[in-house]
Scaffold this motif. Sequence first.
Motif, PDB file in Angstrom:
ATOM      1  N   THR A 155       0.840  -1.297   0.008  1.00 49.84           N
ATOM      2  CA  THR A 155      -0.106   0.013  -0.040  1.00 49.84           C
ATOM      3  C   THR A 155       0.923   1.082   0.098  1.00 49.84           C
ATOM      4  O   THR A 155       0.312   2.417  -0.007  1.00 49.84           O
ATOM      5  N   GLY A 156       1.972   1.225   0.215  1.00 53.75           N
ATOM      6  CA  GLY A 156       3.078   2.358   0.286  1.00 53.75           C
ATOM      7  C   GLY A 156       3.195   2.764   1.519  1.00 53.75           C
ATOM      8  O   GLY A 156       3.512   4.024   1.683  1.00 53.75           O
ATOM      9  N   LEU A 157       2.573   2.348   2.410  1.00 54.75           N
ATOM     10  CA  LEU A 157       2.624   2.883   3.764  1.00 54.75           C
ATOM     11  C   LEU A 157       3.799   2.427   4.447  1.00 54.75           C
ATOM     12  O   LEU A 157       4.258   3.382   5.426  1.00 54.75           O
ATOM     13  N   LYS A 158       4.724   1.643   3.596  1.00 60.06           N
ATOM     14  CA  LYS A 158       6.084   1.371   4.380  1.00 60.06           C
ATOM     15  C   LYS A 158       6.971   2.721   4.102  1.00 60.06           C
ATOM     16  O   LYS A 158       7.672   2.733   4.996  1.00 60.06           O
ATOM     17  N   ARG A 159       6.845   3.084   3.295  1.00 67.10           N
ATOM     18  CA  ARG A 159       7.801   4.503   3.057  1.00 67.10           C
ATOM     19  C   ARG A 159       7.345   5.673   4.128  1.00 67.10           C
ATOM     20  O   ARG A 159       8.329   6.324   4.551  1.00 67.10           O
ATOM     21  N   LEU A 160       6.095   5.513   4.393  1.00 66.03           N
ATOM     22  CA  LEU A 160       5.591   6.554   5.340  1.00 66.03           C
ATOM     23  C   LEU A 160       6.099   6.326   6.780  1.00 66.03           C
ATOM     24  O   LEU A 160       6.661   7.016   7.559  1.00 66.03           O
ATOM     25  N   LEU A 161       6.256   4.801   6.982  1.00 62.61           N
ATOM     26  CA  LEU A 161       6.570   4.246   8.128  1.00 62.61           C
ATOM     27  C   LEU A 161       8.014   4.254   8.233  1.00 62.61           C
ATOM     28  O   LEU A 161       8.672   3.703   9.293  1.00 62.61           O
ATOM     29  N   THR A 163      10.520   6.212   8.066  1.00 61.19           N
ATOM     30  CA  THR A 163      11.218   7.413   8.899  1.00 61.19           C
ATOM     31  C   THR A 163      11.921   7.216   9.845  1.00 61.19           C
ATOM     32  O   THR A 163      11.509   6.020  10.614  1.00 61.19           O
ATOM     33  N   ALA A 164      12.904   7.957  10.142  1.00 64.34           N
ATOM     34  CA  ALA A 164      13.635   7.452  11.619  1.00 64.34           C
ATOM     35  C   ALA A 164      12.663   7.572  12.519  1.00 64.34           C
ATOM     36  O   ALA A 164      12.747   6.858  13.576  1.00 64.34           O
ATOM     37  N   PHE A 165      11.976   8.491  12.811  1.00 59.62           N
ATOM     38  CA  PHE A 165      11.168   8.801  14.155  1.00 59.62           C
ATOM     39  C   PHE A 165      10.250   7.649  14.199  1.00 59.62           C
ATOM     40  O   PHE A 165       9.916   7.042  15.204  1.00 59.62           O
ATOM     41  N   MET A 166       9.604   7.120  13.067  1.00 61.42           N
ATOM     42  CA  MET A 166       8.690   5.914  13.187  1.00 61.42           C
ATOM     43  C   MET A 166       9.432   4.605  13.734  1.00 61.42           C
ATOM     44  O   MET A 166       9.012   3.664  14.111  1.00 61.42           O
ATOM     45  N   ARG A 167      10.731   4.410  12.973  1.00 66.33           N
ATOM     46  CA  ARG A 167      11.651   3.435  13.297  1.00 66.33           C
ATOM     47  C   ARG A 167      11.975   3.148  14.733  1.00 66.33           C
ATOM     48  O   ARG A 167      12.036   2.123  15.255  1.00 66.33           O
ATOM     49  N   ARG A 168      12.053   4.482  15.248  1.00 63.95           N
ATOM     50  CA  ARG A 168      12.457   4.199  16.543  1.00 63.95           C
ATOM     51  C   ARG A 168      11.343   4.043  17.251  1.00 63.95           C
ATOM     52  O   ARG A 168      11.358   3.308  18.454  1.00 63.95           O
ATOM     53  N   ILE A 169      10.062   4.513  17.041  1.00 63.04           N
ATOM     54  CA  ILE A 169       8.837   4.104  17.701  1.00 63.04           C
ATOM     55  C   ILE A 169       8.747   2.551  17.822  1.00 63.04           C
ATOM     56  O   ILE A 169       8.408   1.756  18.781  1.00 63.04           O
ATOM     57  N   HIS A 171      10.968   0.212  17.044  1.00 65.46           N
ATOM     58  CA  HIS A 171      11.773  -0.586  17.578  1.00 65.46           C
ATOM     59  C   HIS A 171      11.484  -0.534  19.285  1.00 65.46           C
ATOM     60  O   HIS A 171      11.657  -1.668  19.829  1.00 65.46           O
ATOM     61  N   THR A 172      10.932   0.633  19.730  1.00 66.59           N
ATOM     62  CA  THR A 172      10.756   0.497  21.191  1.00 66.59           C
ATOM     63  C   THR A 172       9.680  -0.298  21.647  1.00 66.59           C
ATOM     64  O   THR A 172       9.877  -0.974  22.571  1.00 66.59           O
ATOM     65  N   ILE A 173       8.577  -0.110  20.714  1.00 65.78           N
ATOM     66  CA  ILE A 173       7.374  -1.106  21.092  1.00 65.78           C
ATOM     67  C   ILE A 173       7.788  -2.661  20.962  1.00 65.78           C
ATOM     68  O   ILE A 173       7.627  -3.508  21.788  1.00 65.78           O
ATOM     69  N   HIS A 174       8.775  -2.892  19.751  1.00 68.39           N
ATOM     70  CA  HIS A 174       9.152  -4.303  19.544  1.00 68.39           C
ATOM     71  C   HIS A 174      10.004  -4.687  20.687  1.00 68.39           C
ATOM     72  O   HIS A 174       9.811  -5.692  21.156  1.00 68.39           O
ATOM     73  N   THR A 175      10.887  -4.133  21.176  1.00 65.82           N
ATOM     74  CA  THR A 175      11.735  -4.113  22.249  1.00 65.82           C
ATOM     75  C   THR A 175      10.960  -4.482  23.772  1.00 65.82           C
ATOM     76  O   THR A 175      11.005  -5.634  24.247  1.00 65.82           O
ATOM     77  N   HIS A 176       9.845  -3.692  23.839  1.00 64.68           N
ATOM     78  CA  HIS A 176       9.161  -3.869  25.148  1.00 64.68           C
ATOM     79  C   HIS A 176       8.262  -4.942  24.972  1.00 64.68           C
ATOM     80  O   HIS A 176       7.888  -5.660  25.929  1.00 64.68           O
ATOM     81  N   TRP A 177       7.575  -5.558  23.837  1.00 65.06           N
ATOM     82  CA  TRP A 177       6.888  -6.491  23.534  1.00 65.06           C
ATOM     83  C   TRP A 177       7.489  -7.796  23.862  1.00 65.06           C
ATOM     84  O   TRP A 177       7.157  -8.665  24.439  1.00 65.06           O
ATOM     85  N   GLU A 178       8.794  -7.819  23.158  1.00 66.06           N
ATOM     86  CA  GLU A 178       9.449  -8.897  23.401  1.00 66.06           C
ATOM     87  C   GLU A 178      10.156  -9.149  24.799  1.00 66.06           C
ATOM     88  O   GLU A 178       9.914 -10.494  25.597  1.00 66.06           O
ATOM     89  N   ASP A 179      10.492  -8.100  25.591  1.00 62.78           N
ATOM     90  CA  ASP A 179      10.818  -8.075  26.952  1.00 62.78           C
ATOM     91  C   ASP A 179       9.788  -8.562  27.824  1.00 62.78           C
ATOM     92  O   ASP A 179       9.879  -9.128  28.759  1.00 62.78           O
ATOM     93  N   PHE A 180       8.514  -8.081  27.377  1.00 66.15           N
ATOM     94  CA  PHE A 180       7.330  -8.675  28.279  1.00 66.15           C
ATOM     95  C   PHE A 180       7.017 -10.066  28.032  1.00 66.15           C
ATOM     96  O   PHE A 180       6.784 -10.689  29.336  1.00 66.15           O
ATOM     97  N   TRP A 181       6.949 -10.404  26.887  1.00 68.69           N
ATOM     98  CA  TRP A 181       6.798 -11.968  26.673  1.00 68.69           C
ATOM     99  C   TRP A 181       7.892 -12.756  27.305  1.00 68.69           C
ATOM    100  O   TRP A 181       7.645 -14.034  27.631  1.00 68.69           O
ATOM    101  N   THR A 182       9.207 -12.391  27.228  1.00 71.49           N
ATOM    102  CA  THR A 182      10.277 -13.021  27.602  1.00 71.49           C
ATOM    103  C   THR A 182      10.165 -13.129  29.171  1.00 71.49           C
ATOM    104  O   THR A 182      10.239 -14.319  29.805  1.00 71.49           O
TER     105      THR A 182
END
Length: 195
Positions: A155-161, A163-169, A171-182
């Motif tokens: 859908t082209g949403l990947k280019r919007l997502l 960006t450096a700002f969205m990658r940081r968000i 990454h943070t969500i992914h890290t906390h998600w993995e930490d929670f389940w671990t």
Amino acid sequence: MAAQWTYLTALMAAGLLMGTVFDLYNTVTGASRWFRWMRPALDLLFWLVSAAVVYHLVFRFDDGRVRLYVFLLLGAGYVLYRATVRTLVIRSAFAVVRAVRGLIHLVWRAVYALLVAPVLLWFRLLWRLLHLVYQVLCRAEDALFGLLGLAARLTGLKRLLNTAFMRRIFHTIHTHWEDFWTAASKWVKSKCVRD
């Protein structure tokens, strides 16, 4: 005269009975480590009861006068016991101990087979089922995020997502998600019984 013979016979029978009881409880307590701690109390009880029985006999037949022949007759009864039935008494006591041990072992095996083993089996099955559900959910999560990534690319949403700002968000969500389940997985493993 008949009363004197009864008295003599009763004292000898008391000596014989004292030897029998002493060997019985001594054999039973000596054969089991669970009862060894009871030996001093049983010894004290034995001697107190024996003294009471002998004194009752002396009081009944000789007005409570304890004489030397009382001890000699008790000893003669004990010697008679040792010479005649002691071996049979000790063998019988060991046979009773073996029978009781066998009965306890049989009862324990029945309780284990009827109660403990099924409960352990259900816990193992439940643990395996939870482990399987956890693995399926992990695969479903991977598939869901794979599909979301594919949809974002299409859908082209990947280019919007991307960006450096969205990658940081993300990454943070992914890290906390993995930490929670671990952490949750470690907690569940520490609380449940392992196979």
